[in-house]
Design a protein around this motif. Structure first.
Motif, PDB file in Angstrom:
ATOM      1  N   VAL A 168       0.841  -1.202   0.000  1.00 44.58           N
ATOM      2  CA  VAL A 168       0.000   0.000   0.000  1.00 44.58           C
ATOM      3  C   VAL A 168       0.878   1.255   0.000  1.00 44.58           C
ATOM      4  O   VAL A 168       0.586   2.245  -0.692  1.00 44.58           O
ATOM      5  CB  VAL A 168      -0.949  -0.014   1.208  1.00 44.58           C
ATOM      6  N   HIS A 169       1.954   1.224   0.764  1.00 48.79           N
ATOM      7  CA  HIS A 169       2.883   2.364   0.787  1.00 48.79           C
ATOM      8  C   HIS A 169       3.512   2.564  -0.591  1.00 48.79           C
ATOM      9  O   HIS A 169       3.679   3.711  -1.047  1.00 48.79           O
ATOM     10  CB  HIS A 169       3.960   2.120   1.842  1.00 48.79           C
ATOM     11  N   ALA A 170       3.868   1.461  -1.266  1.00 52.83           N
ATOM     12  CA  ALA A 170       4.434   1.573  -2.614  1.00 52.83           C
ATOM     13  C   ALA A 170       3.430   2.201  -3.573  1.00 52.83           C
ATOM     14  O   ALA A 170       3.790   3.050  -4.399  1.00 52.83           O
ATOM     15  CB  ALA A 170       4.866   0.191  -3.115  1.00 52.83           C
ATOM     16  N   ALA A 171       2.174   1.791  -3.456  1.00 46.85           N
ATOM     17  CA  ALA A 171       1.133   2.383  -4.302  1.00 46.85           C
ATOM     18  C   ALA A 171       1.012   3.878  -4.033  1.00 46.85           C
ATOM     19  O   ALA A 171       0.794   4.673  -4.956  1.00 46.85           O
ATOM     20  CB  ALA A 171      -0.202   1.684  -4.051  1.00 46.85           C
ATOM     21  N   GLY A 172       1.186   4.261  -2.775  1.00 46.92           N
ATOM     22  CA  GLY A 172       1.106   5.672  -2.409  1.00 46.92           C
ATOM     23  C   GLY A 172       2.203   6.516  -3.025  1.00 46.92           C
ATOM     24  O   GLY A 172       2.031   7.724  -3.232  1.00 46.92           O
ATOM     25  N   ARG A 173       3.352   5.903  -3.324  1.00 43.64           N
ATOM     26  CA  ARG A 173       4.432   6.672  -3.959  1.00 43.64           C
ATOM     27  C   ARG A 173       4.402   6.542  -5.480  1.00 43.64           C
ATOM     28  O   ARG A 173       5.338   6.947  -6.157  1.00 43.64           O
ATOM     29  CB  ARG A 173       5.786   6.233  -3.402  1.00 43.64           C
ATOM     30  N   GLY A 174       3.315   5.947  -6.017  1.00 45.99           N
ATOM     31  CA  GLY A 174       3.103   5.949  -7.457  1.00 45.99           C
ATOM     32  C   GLY A 174       3.327   4.639  -8.173  1.00 45.99           C
ATOM     33  O   GLY A 174       3.215   4.579  -9.403  1.00 45.99           O
ATOM     34  N   GLN A 193     -10.774 -10.011   3.945  1.00 46.24           N
ATOM     35  CA  GLN A 193     -10.323  -8.638   4.116  1.00 46.24           C
ATOM     36  C   GLN A 193      -9.168  -8.269   3.195  1.00 46.24           C
ATOM     37  O   GLN A 193      -8.913  -7.090   2.949  1.00 46.24           O
ATOM     38  CB  GLN A 193      -9.931  -8.397   5.582  1.00 46.24           C
ATOM     39  N   VAL A 194      -8.472  -9.273   2.683  1.00 44.26           N
ATOM     40  CA  VAL A 194      -7.409  -8.996   1.712  1.00 44.26           C
ATOM     41  C   VAL A 194      -7.975  -8.265   0.501  1.00 44.26           C
ATOM     42  O   VAL A 194      -7.294  -7.456  -0.141  1.00 44.26           O
ATOM     43  CB  VAL A 194      -6.717 -10.314   1.298  1.00 44.26           C
ATOM     44  N   MET A 195      -9.245  -8.510   0.194  1.00 40.85           N
ATOM     45  CA  MET A 195      -9.865  -7.893  -0.972  1.00 40.85           C
ATOM     46  C   MET A 195     -10.021  -6.383  -0.832  1.00 40.85           C
ATOM     47  O   MET A 195     -10.285  -5.690  -1.822  1.00 40.85           O
ATOM     48  CB  MET A 195     -11.225  -8.556  -1.229  1.00 40.85           C
ATOM     49  N   ARG A 196      -9.838  -5.851   0.369  1.00 42.18           N
ATOM     50  CA  ARG A 196      -9.911  -4.400   0.549  1.00 42.18           C
ATOM     51  C   ARG A 196      -8.778  -3.677  -0.181  1.00 42.18           C
ATOM     52  O   ARG A 196      -8.845  -2.459  -0.390  1.00 42.18           O
ATOM     53  CB  ARG A 196      -9.898  -4.063   2.036  1.00 42.18           C
ATOM     54  N   LEU A 197      -7.759  -4.427  -0.584  1.00 43.14           N
ATOM     55  CA  LEU A 197      -6.706  -3.823  -1.398  1.00 43.14           C
ATOM     56  C   LEU A 197      -7.266  -3.181  -2.661  1.00 43.14           C
ATOM     57  O   LEU A 197      -6.726  -2.190  -3.165  1.00 43.14           O
ATOM     58  CB  LEU A 197      -5.677  -4.885  -1.797  1.00 43.14           C
ATOM     59  N   ALA A 198      -8.347  -3.754  -3.173  1.00 44.70           N
ATOM     60  CA  ALA A 198      -8.919  -3.271  -4.435  1.00 44.70           C
ATOM     61  C   ALA A 198      -9.404  -1.831  -4.329  1.00 44.70           C
ATOM     62  O   ALA A 198      -9.584  -1.167  -5.359  1.00 44.70           O
ATOM     63  CB  ALA A 198     -10.072  -4.177  -4.864  1.00 44.70           C
ATOM     64  N   PRO A 201      -6.078   3.451  -3.649  1.00 46.88           N
ATOM     65  CA  PRO A 201      -5.650   4.140  -4.878  1.00 46.88           C
ATOM     66  C   PRO A 201      -4.367   3.536  -5.443  1.00 46.88           C
ATOM     67  O   PRO A 201      -3.436   3.220  -4.712  1.00 46.88           O
ATOM     68  CB  PRO A 201      -5.427   5.588  -4.403  1.00 46.88           C
ATOM     69  N   ASN A 202      -4.344   3.369  -6.747  1.00 44.61           N
ATOM     70  CA  ASN A 202      -3.205   2.836  -7.494  1.00 44.61           C
ATOM     71  C   ASN A 202      -3.047   1.327  -7.345  1.00 44.61           C
ATOM     72  O   ASN A 202      -2.041   0.769  -7.771  1.00 44.61           O
ATOM     73  CB  ASN A 202      -1.897   3.527  -7.100  1.00 44.61           C
ATOM     74  N   VAL A 203      -4.026   0.664  -6.718  1.00 46.24           N
ATOM     75  CA  VAL A 203      -4.021  -0.795  -6.613  1.00 46.24           C
ATOM     76  C   VAL A 203      -5.230  -1.340  -7.347  1.00 46.24           C
ATOM     77  O   VAL A 203      -6.358  -0.883  -7.138  1.00 46.24           O
ATOM     78  CB  VAL A 203      -4.062  -1.270  -5.147  1.00 46.24           C
ATOM     79  N   GLU A 204      -5.013  -2.300  -8.227  1.00 44.93           N
ATOM     80  CA  GLU A 204      -6.090  -3.039  -8.875  1.00 44.93           C
ATOM     81  C   GLU A 204      -6.026  -4.481  -8.383  1.00 44.93           C
ATOM     82  O   GLU A 204      -4.947  -5.048  -8.256  1.00 44.93           O
ATOM     83  CB  GLU A 204      -5.941  -3.020 -10.395  1.00 44.93           C
ATOM     84  N   MET A 205      -7.186  -5.057  -8.130  1.00 46.92           N
ATOM     85  CA  MET A 205      -7.214  -6.442  -7.662  1.00 46.92           C
ATOM     86  C   MET A 205      -8.329  -7.192  -8.376  1.00 46.92           C
ATOM     87  O   MET A 205      -9.461  -6.705  -8.481  1.00 46.92           O
ATOM     88  CB  MET A 205      -7.430  -6.502  -6.147  1.00 46.92           C
ATOM     89  N   ARG A 206      -7.994  -8.375  -8.870  1.00 45.59           N
ATOM     90  CA  ARG A 206      -8.968  -9.217  -9.556  1.00 45.59           C
ATOM     91  C   ARG A 206      -8.953 -10.606  -8.936  1.00 45.59           C
ATOM     92  O   ARG A 206      -7.915 -11.094  -8.498  1.00 45.59           O
ATOM     93  CB  ARG A 206      -8.672  -9.284 -11.057  1.00 45.59           C
ATOM     94  N   MET A 207     -10.128 -11.246  -8.931  1.00 46.99           N
ATOM     95  CA  MET A 207     -10.284 -12.592  -8.395  1.00 46.99           C
ATOM     96  C   MET A 207     -10.460 -13.554  -9.561  1.00 46.99           C
ATOM     97  O   MET A 207     -11.322 -13.349 -10.427  1.00 46.99           O
ATOM     98  CB  MET A 207     -11.490 -12.660  -7.462  1.00 46.99           C
TER      99      MET A 207
END
Length: 570
Positions: free
Chosen positions: A123-129, A147-152, A155-161
């Motif tokens: 999440v921190h990496a996504a925050g820096r772009g 709860q892992v699905m909350r990554l989706a 911002p800057n994170v896409e998650m697919r199942m």
């Protein structure tokens, strides 16, 4: 984002629900198949691909500078990582070093402490772009792990199942009902494991993400092995990832569940957290060091390599989606020929013409003429595997197999599939070793990795083999997500890397051979043709005439239920 550690049951459900559904409830599933809830229709899946110029990132530049001047063109770099601490710290290093992209593809990501720390770093990496793509098989996304699905929703994170199962995510029992009502599709899972940064470096192996995979759980820990790869082979790993990510079987999390629903689930389990009797994971569980691996100091081994990857089309799509799907570069719908065979890869051509990764392994086994070392936690040899072994033995090939004992196996019914072939394997002259379940072996098994001491648990939990590895004639090594069984061959999708290197083969072989005497039972036939388990070296234990360390009730259960289980479902 907070994650609750899973219960003992939830942390080790890799195959249990599949086996329960397959054996006890198959008839009911067939009757209820028409009751399955439908998946969403007309789902938007924006196409994206791996970073096109990884050499322009710091990771790409690092590996370019590390390449020896006389290295052959097209060679890639590898480090064998046997220890759980290095498995964790290598992934953390990739997250912290990524500048452009992170791509994760996993069968299971558990919402526990070790994964929570890793996901916070992501999440921190996504925050820096950094653009983050997470592709997760949907089998385990229930209960606290949902709860892992909350990554989706970061911002800057896409998650697919991948290959999602409709229905309740509130409990494993609800998921069991879903399996009943959608039985056939539920049995076929995306079993791939990848962790790629900037399309320049990546980790591949059999390890999922969770405490039990990083030797940080109290009740049981998996003994696993990974490879950190860099160079051209990573582009092939990414190409496989893209083929799954852009496939119609991959559903954006937002099309399956809302953030509000996930938060409601979190509130439900937070209430359960208030009752200590409902879970047993406590503060005494060992902690991982939050120190990234120093990538620039790694002892890279350079070698020709290729990727073996099942196509996502191995798993059937929904009828109305299949007609419109597009899949990147597939060969007969199963193995993705990511590039032409590299020079120096004997036996590679048959792999590209195989129907699955496991079929590719069988093609490689057919090229063996001296020695074959197989490490497979779930080892259920069907007719084709038995025939390949029989032919290899006829050529004089020495075959050694390391698999789980009944006591170390987290999927006892898979052990039943192996046990029914055990005597025939021994009669062929195959050497069988079964993992010792005592906790002290978590630290020492597969201990001779090139990155040094494995670290990890102090020895309070059960050891369960989870490594997937083949070494052929001391010249080829295959490490990946596959087991040598019919489930990997026929139902699950898998991925592996084939490394053509005498040096790497020697290292991998040594890591197994050094631990075998004290960490495994040697299974043999006595003079009367009956099974005997020879005690591990220096264990002080007697030889055994029954499955060692396994309870009487478990042995009886396997004798009663095991014969009813077809190899293809184990």
């Amino acid at each position: 984002m907070q994650f609750r550690p899973p219960s003992n049951f939830a942390s080790n459900t890799t195959r249990r629900l599949q086996h329960i559904a397959a054996l006890g409830l198959m008839a009911g599933a067939m009757l209820l198949a028409g009751c399955a809830a439908p998946l969403p229709k007309n789902v938007e899946r924006p196409v994206s691909v791996a970073l096109p110029k990884p050499q322009e990132t710091s990771l790409g530049a690092m590996i370019a500078q590390a390449k020896p001047a006389r290295t052959k063109a097209g060679a890639s770099a590898f480090v064998l990582m046997n220890g759980p601490q290095h498995a964790y710290s290598s992934r953390l290093a990739l997250v912290q070093s990524a500048q452009k992209t992170l791509d994760l593809q996993y069968y299971a990501i558990h919402a526990d402490r070790s994964t929570g720390k890793l996901l916070h770093a992501i999440v921190h990496a996504a925050g820096r772009g950094v653009r983050v793509r997470v592709l997760l098989d949907d089998f385990h996304s229930t209960g606290p792990d949902a709860q892992v699905m909350r990554l989706a929703f970061v911002p800057n994170v896409e998650m697919r199942m991948f290959n999602p199962l409709a229905g309740s995510r509130a409990s494993t029992l609800g998921r069991a009902w879903t399996i009943l009502t959608d039985f056939q599709r539920a049995q076929q899972r995306m079993h791939n494991k990848l962790f790629v940064a900037d399309n320049a470096m990546g980790v591949i192996g059999g390890r999922n993400l969770g405490d039990a995979y990083f030797d940080a759980a109290n009740d049981g820990n998996f003994v696993d092995v990974d490879v950190l790869a860099a160079g051209p082979v990573v582009k092939d790993l990414s190409r496989s990832f893209d083929s799954y990510w852009n496939n119609v079987r991959a559903y954006p999390v937002q099309s399956l569940i809302s953030e509000k629903e996930l938060l409601q689930l979190k509130a439900q389990f937070d209430k359960e957290d208030a009752n200590p009797s409902l879970h047993t994971d406590g503060d005494s569980a060992p902690e991982l060091e939050d120190r990234p691996l120093e990538l620039q100091k790694l002892p890279w081994i350079w070698a020709q390599a290729m990727v073996l990857a099942d196509s996502p089309t191995k798993i059937p799509a929904e009828n109305d989606e299949a007609s419109s799907e597009t899949v990147a570069s597939t060969n007969n719908g199963s193995v993705i020929p990511l590039k032409a065979p590299a020079a120096g890869l004997p036996g590679a051509t048959p792999v590209l013409r195989a129907d699955s990764v496991v079929d590719g392994l069988l093609a490689l086994i057919k090229t063996s003429n001296r020695d074959l070392l197989v490490v497979s936690p779930y080892f259920v040899p069907g007719d084709e595997i038995m025939d390949a072994f029989r032919a290899a033995r006829a050529r004089g090939v020495r075959i050694r197999v390391l698999t789980n004992s009944l006591a170390s196996n987290d999927a006892p019914l898979a052990h039943a599939g192996y046990a029914r072939h055990r005597k025939k394997l021994l009669e062929m002259g195959i050497e069988l070793h079964e993992m010792r379940s005592e906790a002290a072996n978590v630290r020492s098994a597969l201990r001779a990795g090139s990155t040094g001491s494995s670290g990890g648990n102090s020895g309070t939990s059960r050891a369960m083999l989870h490594s997937k590895l083949l070494v052929i004639d001391g010249r080829l090594v295959v490490i990946g997500s596959m087991n040598l069984d019919m489930r990997s061959q026929l139902q699950n999708t898998e991925i592996a890397v084939l490394i053509a290197s005498h040096t790497f083969s020697k290292l991998a072989t040594h890591s197994i051979e050094e631990s075998l005497p004290e960490n495994s039972w040697t299974v043999q036939l006595d003079q009367d043709g009956k099974l005997v388990w020879r005690a591990p070296q220096d264990s002080g234990l007697p030889d055994s005439r029954t499955e060692p360390d396994a309870s009487l009730s478990l042995r009886i259960m396997l004798q009663l239920i095991g014969p009813l289980a077809p190899d293809s479902l184990l």
